[in-house]
Motif scaffolding. Sequence first.
Motif, short mmCIF file in Angstrom:
data_model
loop_
_atom_site.label_atom_id
_atom_site.label_comp_id
_atom_site.label_asym_id
_atom_site.label_seq_id
_atom_site.Cartn_x
_atom_site.Cartn_y
_atom_site.Cartn_z
N LYS A 78 1.00 -1.18 0.05
CA LYS A 78 0.11 -0.08 0.01
C LYS A 78 0.67 1.30 0.18
CE LYS A 78 -0.78 0.38 5.02
NZ LYS A 78 0.13 1.59 5.06
N ASP A 79 2.28 1.27 0.42
CA ASP A 79 2.93 2.38 0.52
C ASP A 79 3.87 2.45 -0.82
OD1 ASP A 79 2.04 3.12 3.02
OD2 ASP A 79 3.42 1.61 3.84
N ALA A 80 3.88 1.50 -1.59
CA ALA A 80 4.79 1.46 -2.62
C ALA A 80 4.01 2.40 -3.92
CB ALA A 80 4.62 -0.07 -3.46
N LEU A 81 5.16 2.84 -4.63
CA LEU A 81 4.94 3.73 -5.68
C LEU A 81 4.88 3.05 -6.97
CD1 LEU A 81 7.03 6.81 -4.83
CD2 LEU A 81 4.56 6.62 -4.22
N TRP A 82 3.95 3.62 -7.70
CA TRP A 82 3.89 2.90 -9.16
C TRP A 82 4.38 3.85 -10.11
CZ3 TRP A 82 2.16 -2.03 -10.41
CH2 TRP A 82 1.85 -2.70 -9.39
#
Length: 88
Positions: A78-82
Amino acid sequence: MTVTAPQRPPRGRPRPAETIERDRKILTLLKDHPDGLARNAIAEAMGLNKSRTYLSLDRLRRQGLAEMVKSEESQADKDALWVAVQED
């Protein structure tokens, strides 16, 4: 003489036009934000729920068009960047 394997039809059913369009819009959004966006930010910007957003992002990832970059502080998805994958 070269023998090639027969071509198999694509798996599953064809994607609905609305799904293809949603994926295209998300990819455009990612290209407009080269530093990346979190899934929740993408969902909010697109007016989508988080599940549909994740499904689109996962399709883009499998097609090699987007990737998820996790921060060193948090390994939670949920904290990852795409980010959009840069074209050569």
